[in-house]
Design a protein around this motif. Structure first.
Motif, PDB file in Angstrom:
ATOM      1  N   VAL A   1      28.690  26.983 -68.792  1.00 42.86           N
ATOM      2  CA  VAL A   1      27.331  27.243 -69.271  1.00 42.86           C
ATOM      3  C   VAL A   1      26.762  25.980 -69.919  1.00 42.86           C
ATOM      4  N   ASP A   2      27.603  25.274 -70.665  1.00 43.20           N
ATOM      5  CA  ASP A   2      27.122  24.056 -71.316  1.00 43.20           C
ATOM      6  C   ASP A   2      26.730  22.992 -70.294  1.00 43.20           C
ATOM      7  N   GLU A   3      27.549  22.808 -69.250  1.00 47.69           N
ATOM      8  CA  GLU A   3      27.198  21.844 -68.199  1.00 47.69           C
ATOM      9  C   GLU A   3      25.865  22.218 -67.541  1.00 47.69           C
ATOM     10  N   ALA A   4      25.665  23.507 -67.283  1.00 53.17           N
ATOM     11  CA  ALA A   4      24.437  23.947 -66.616  1.00 53.17           C
ATOM     12  C   ALA A   4      23.211  23.696 -67.500  1.00 53.17           C
ATOM     13  N   PHE A   5      23.327  23.969 -68.806  1.00 53.83           N
ATOM     14  CA  PHE A   5      22.189  23.723 -69.700  1.00 53.83           C
ATOM     15  C   PHE A   5      21.882  22.229 -69.792  1.00 53.83           C
ATOM     16  N   ARG A   6      22.919  21.404 -69.916  1.00 53.93           N
ATOM     17  CA  ARG A   6      22.665  19.963 -70.007  1.00 53.93           C
ATOM     18  C   ARG A   6      22.038  19.441 -68.717  1.00 53.93           C
ATOM     19  N   ARG A   7      22.454  20.000 -67.562  1.00 52.20           N
ATOM     20  CA  ARG A   7      21.958  19.519 -66.278  1.00 52.20           C
ATOM     21  C   ARG A   7      20.534  19.990 -65.992  1.00 52.20           C
ATOM     22  N   TYR A   8      20.229  21.258 -66.306  1.00 60.01           N
ATOM     23  CA  TYR A   8      18.948  21.834 -65.873  1.00 60.01           C
ATOM     24  C   TYR A   8      17.953  22.103 -67.000  1.00 60.01           C
ATOM     25  N   ALA A   9      18.438  22.249 -68.267  1.00 62.33           N
ATOM     26  CA  ALA A   9      17.522  22.590 -69.363  1.00 62.33           C
ATOM     27  C   ALA A   9      17.320  21.432 -70.337  1.00 62.33           C
ATOM     28  N   GLY A  10      18.098  20.341 -70.169  1.00 61.09           N
ATOM     29  CA  GLY A  10      17.895  19.165 -71.004  1.00 61.09           C
ATOM     30  C   GLY A  10      18.427  19.277 -72.417  1.00 61.09           C
ATOM     31  N   CYS A  11      19.313  20.227 -72.664  1.00 60.49           N
ATOM     32  CA  CYS A  11      19.928  20.353 -73.994  1.00 60.49           C
ATOM     33  C   CYS A  11      21.245  21.078 -73.828  1.00 60.49           C
ATOM     34  N   SER A  12      22.079  21.044 -74.867  1.00 63.24           N
ATOM     35  CA  SER A  12      23.326  21.804 -74.796  1.00 63.24           C
ATOM     36  C   SER A  12      23.021  23.282 -75.006  1.00 63.24           C
TER      37      SER A  12
ATOM     38  N   LEU B   1      24.597  25.207 -76.998  1.00 63.16           N
ATOM     39  CA  LEU B   1      24.688  25.499 -78.426  1.00 63.16           C
ATOM     40  C   LEU B   1      23.379  25.133 -79.132  1.00 63.16           C
ATOM     41  N   GLU B   2      22.736  24.035 -78.701  1.00 57.99           N
ATOM     42  CA  GLU B   2      21.414  23.700 -79.249  1.00 57.99           C
ATOM     43  C   GLU B   2      20.399  24.782 -78.896  1.00 57.99           C
ATOM     44  N   ALA B   3      20.477  25.275 -77.656  1.00 58.11           N
ATOM     45  CA  ALA B   3      19.552  26.347 -77.244  1.00 58.11           C
ATOM     46  C   ALA B   3      19.757  27.599 -78.091  1.00 58.11           C
TER      47      ALA B   3
ATOM     48  N   GLU C   1      20.940  27.673 -81.209  1.00 55.26           N
ATOM     49  CA  GLU C   1      20.455  27.390 -82.571  1.00 55.26           C
ATOM     50  C   GLU C   1      18.934  27.498 -82.650  1.00 55.26           C
ATOM     51  N   GLN C   2      18.265  27.139 -81.562  1.00 53.29           N
ATOM     52  CA  GLN C   2      16.797  27.186 -81.533  1.00 53.29           C
ATOM     53  C   GLN C   2      16.281  28.543 -81.070  1.00 53.29           C
ATOM     54  N   ASP C   3      17.167  29.505 -80.840  1.00 49.60           N
ATOM     55  CA  ASP C   3      16.812  30.846 -80.347  1.00 49.60           C
ATOM     56  C   ASP C   3      16.046  30.752 -79.031  1.00 49.60           C
ATOM     57  N   ARG C   4      16.470  29.804 -78.167  1.00 52.08           N
ATOM     58  CA  ARG C   4      15.817  29.614 -76.860  1.00 52.08           C
ATOM     59  C   ARG C   4      16.792  29.803 -75.704  1.00 52.08           C
ATOM     60  N   PHE C   5      17.971  30.326 -75.979  1.00 50.64           N
ATOM     61  CA  PHE C   5      18.988  30.417 -74.930  1.00 50.64           C
ATOM     62  C   PHE C   5      18.493  31.263 -73.751  1.00 50.64           C
TER      63      PHE C   5
END
Length: 303
Positions: A150-161, A163-165, A167-171
């Motif tokens: 999941v972390d690789e996918a967020f870094r690749r397609y959403a531009g953030c980790s 865990l950052e998503a 924390e920002q309530d944007r997961f």
């Protein structure tokens, strides 16, 4: 269009759906799985923040057969599968129905890697040619499937980790808008290792407790299945259920009864893996239909 004419036009798709269900049953029975039927009306479901159960008198319709199937697993049935109707409030869209059909299967003494292999074998069984055509796209089922954390996918397609998503309530927003549309487009994608707060009923990864051994299967950008290495620690499960209930209360949602018998029997399980696969979405993919209403005889608005 007259409804009876529209319904008659679904006949070919409904025949394909019936054959798919028969093929799924044959797949699991050949692999020595026991087909079971569990009650669809329950005192309570597993509490989850984003899943609302349909009341049925003082009880509820099942949102998943998970709890009863795991009780059977804990009682000594090593391989189980079930195709059953489930209900969730407020779910209606091109890929959602409030009443839908779910395939669930469980393996005692296994982890989520065994379920990933099950998924590969099941789709190969249903699509023996190895290539799936859906809405002008061709998905290769026979090549090695893509596997992303999941972390690789967020870094690749959403531009953030991821865990950052969180924390920002944007997961959930980033998952739906940025990540999911990129998954499973050439081969199926296995999206693995969710942050522990999203682990639900999955166990922690032994080598990194920040993550849970949960995966989802995507084909053509569609989430098709959700599998776990099962959490078998009743104390940890009580803590997670309490956290979900607290989140529901803070969101103004009604509380659910604690599934005490499930929690009492969960401690008998040493290790197991289980997965839910959406049959209606699978039929959409296998019959090249764009809307889930096209693969059921009666969507709710036609009743």
């Amino acid at each position: 269009m007259d409804f009876s004419v529209a319904l008659a036009r679904k006949q070919q798709t409904l025949m394909q759906r019936a054959r798919i269900l028969q093929a799924i049953r044959a797949f699991f029975i050949t692999d020595d799985f026991l087909e079971v039927e569990t009650p669809q009306r329950l005192p309570g479901n597993a509490p989850e923040m984003h899943i609302d159960a349909e009341p049925s008198g003082p009880w509820f319709l099942q949102t998943s057969p998970e709890l009863c199937m795991k009780r059977l697993l804990a009682a000594g049935c090593p391989r189980l599968f079930q195709i059953s109707r489930c209900w969730r409030q407020g779910e209606r869209g091109r890929r959602h129905l409030p009443e839908f059909t779910l395939l669930e299967w469980y393996r005692g003494g296994a982890d989520y890697h065994a379920l990933m292999e099950d998924c590969r074998k099941l789709l190969s069984h249903l699509v023996p040619g190895g290539r799936l055509q859906w809405q002008g796209r061709e998905i290769d089922l026979s090549s090695e499937w893509q596997r992303l954390t999941v972390d690789e996918a967020f870094r690749r397609y959403a531009g953030c980790s991821c865990l950052e998503a969180l924390e920002q309530d944007r997961f959930d927003q980033l998952l739906v808008e940025k990540v999911e549309p990129c998954l499973g487009l050439e081969t199926p994608t296995l999206l693995c290792d969710y942050p522990l707060p999203l682990g639900a009923l999955a166990r922690r990864k032994p080598d990194d407790p920040r993550w849970a051994e949960r995966f989802e299967l995507y084909v053509a950008g569609i989430e098709l299945a959700n599998g776990f290495s099962e959490l078998c620690d009743p104390v940890e499960q009580v803590r997670r259920f309490a956290a979900e209930e607290e989140a529901r209360r803070q969101a103004g949602k009604p509380p659910y009864p604690v599934p005490t018998r499930f929690l009492r029997e969960l401690g008998r399980l040493e290790s197991a893996a289980g997965i839910a696969l959406g049959i209606d979405r699978l039929v959409m993919l296998l019959t090249d239909k764009e809307d889930i209403a096209e693969v059921v005889a009666f969507p709710p608005e036609d009743l």
